[in-house]
Each structure stands twice: as structure tokens, then as C-alpha cells.
Design an enzyme around this catalytic site. Sequence first.
Site, PDB file in Angstrom:
ATOM      1  CG  ASP A 163       0.254   1.680  -1.475  1.00  0.00           C
ATOM      2  OD1 ASP A 163      -0.542   1.994  -2.373  1.00  0.00           O
ATOM      3  OD2 ASP A 163       0.079   0.699  -0.710  1.00  0.00           O
ATOM      4  CD  GLU A 218      -2.524   4.114  -6.317  1.00  0.00           C
ATOM      5  OE1 GLU A 218      -2.750   3.323  -7.234  1.00  0.00           O
ATOM      6  OE2 GLU A 218      -2.443   3.795  -5.130  1.00  0.00           O
ATOM      7  CG  ASP A 254       0.689  -2.523   1.667  1.00  0.00           C
ATOM      8  OD1 ASP A 254      -0.184  -2.559   0.784  1.00  0.00           O
ATOM      9  OD2 ASP A 254       0.483  -2.893   2.835  1.00  0.00           O
TER      10      ASP A 254
END
Length: 404
Positions: free
Chosen positions: A187, A271, A353
Site C-alpha cells: 500500500d 494498487e 495502512d
Amino acid sequence: MRTSYKVRAYPTPEQAAVLNRTFGCVRLVWNKVLEWRKTRYRTEGLRTSYAETDRYLTELKRDPDLAFLSEVSCVPLQQGLRHQHTAFVNFFAGRARHPRFKSRQRKQSATFTRSAFRWREGRLYLAKMMDTPLEIVWSWPEVDPASIEPTSVTVSRESCGRWYLSLAVEAPDPEQAPPTGAMVGVDLGVKDFAVTSDGEKITNARRLARRERNLARYQRRMARKQRGSNNRAKARAKVARAHRKVAASRADFLHKTSARLVRDHDVIMIEDLAVKNMVRNRRLAKAISDCGWGEFRRQLEYKAAKYGRHLVVIDRWYPSSKTCSVCGHLLAELSLSTRAWCCPACRTLHDRDINAAKNILAAGLAVSACGGDVRHPGSPRVQSPQKQEPQPARAGIPVLQGGE
């Protein structure tokens, strides 16, 4: 496999003079041909092919006022036209913005093909200065420079005054990295550059913010200098050197971080961030740009392909931060300032996170299980298999629950 080696170059004053004249001619030809193409399209509505630009270059050389174009090698001029044609192809395909005019204050470069240089025993001889080789510093001790056969050479001069040489070569495919059996979800963020599903937090050094005061001071000094003066040129070089230090520090960090992730994991899940849209936020634009997320993803992609790893990019609309990685409960709202939250369903306390990284890992596993691949860098409208797949009963996949 096509690869390149970028090294520092140290031309003599005579070689620098020839290269600077070559840069000026390449820049002049680029700007004149670009203006001609724009005028032709605006007045006649016609697109211009590479063959037509090549003929236009011949007409420019016949102009008595531009006779100096024949004093440099013709190969960099023709390569400049090829680069411009490629730039227009990418523009009309929607992959890049419209080509712009070149400035003498920015980076200068010239590309030489095999007909315009000789590479002998690790020494480079360029056209118009074949008598003395261009001095370079080789930075790969495991590679013998005499063993490579460059297909093209690009000489560049940065705004700070440094010279570089890029050698394009055809190299054999590297050996695949040994499997590790490890998978990780990553992330990306601003506070911490990256947080992994293993709980590791990679600190964001904020390289631009740390040198921002010095940059501002150098830029104020340059603004006070008279335009066109030598003092202004010296001040501009100081500003460029300060920016180079920031860029070099960031690139070093991104290379080391991406290489470590690829070396230690077989599968990496990240992502699909819309960085171009995110920088429209005026409060976070500078911090987001300083992170270099786009470059980090590019490095992960080519290093994973090079060493036989698998990179999975999940859908950008996947609510990784708002989903409980234990029970799958999906929050209705979660503000950016909330760094930790408690799941109302299973009462698990989450670090924002780390929880997002775990969900990215779970979503990546779901994509791999259904045999899809969601890497669509040129087609944002393509819907990922993860988004089309029905919600399975797996921890970490969002499941809307009522009540609390």
C-alpha cells in the site's frame, strides 16, 4: 532482450564544442519541423509523414542561412525527426501530450546510430571527432565494456552541466531469480512511502521537502540576475544541480526499494493509483509528486518481468482502506486523517495502512485464483476480473453488512 547502459561522459573542450553545435542543430531542426507541421495541419488539415519531414530537412540544408546544418553529422538530425514522428504517433494514440518546442535551457541530447560511431574495445568514437575517443566512466564491474555491441548511442548534457552517455544493446535474457514462495501486498502512501502486508513500513524521506529551502534560496538568487548574463547562467546551473540531487536521491531510493521487493517475493500486489488525478489536490500535489509512485510502479513492472516475478495490479476503486481484513466489514466512510480504526463487527483494531496492504494482498490472490490479470496501463476503461468476480467468502474481501 534490449537494454541500455547509462554512464558519465567527460568530453574534451574540443569534443564539447562539436557536441554543443550538434545539440543546437538538432534543436533547430526539431523546432522548425514542428512549426512547419503545425502550420501545415492548421492551414491545410494534413498530417505529415516521416518521409515528408525528411524531404523538408533536405530543403532546410539548401537554405544558405542554414548552411551550418551540414557541418555536423546528419544522423542525429534524422534521428530527431524519427523521435518527433514517434511523439506524434503517441499523441494521436492518446498515450502522450502534444510535442513541444525544445529550449536551449533544458536537457540537450543527440542520438547516433551505427553509421555515425565506432565502438572498439570499450572506447567510443563519434562522427566528426573520430580522432579521439570520448572518455567515459564504466559503472558495471561485472560487464566487460569491450564485450558489448551498441546499436545506438545517445549523448546528453543535463541542465546542471553533467554529460551522460546511453548505450542501447541487445543482451541475452537474464537468469530467472530463484523462487522464494513469498507474496506481499503493498500500500503506497504519503506519510509512509509503502506499507507491506507483513507489517513493514518503508519511511518516506520527503527528499524535495528537505531541500526546499535551499532550492527557494537559489531560485531567488537567479531571479535577481540580469537575463542573458553569465551570472544568471551560473545561478541557473546551481538551481539545476540542486534539483539533480533531489532526483538522484529519489531514483536511488526507488531502485533499491523495488529491487528488494522483487528479490524477496514471487508475487507482488499493488494498487492502480491514478496519480494524474491525485495531484490535482493542491494541498497534496507536491507531496504526492515527491513520492514518485508512477516511477516506482514502472520499475516494479520491468524488474518483475525481467526476473520472472509476477506483479498484480488491483482495481483503483477497490476499498482497501475501509475494509476489515479480518471479517470483511466495509465502512461507509473513512476520513484521510484517521490512521487507525476499530472494526464495528469483529472489534479488531486496525492500522489503516497495514490493513489496506492486507486487503490488497487478498484481492490480488482472488485475481490470481480466477486467472485474470488487471494490468491495463493503456486502457483505464477495462474492468478488472476482481471487480467482475462475485464476492467470495474469504477474509479481506469486502462484504457489506448492515446494523452497526
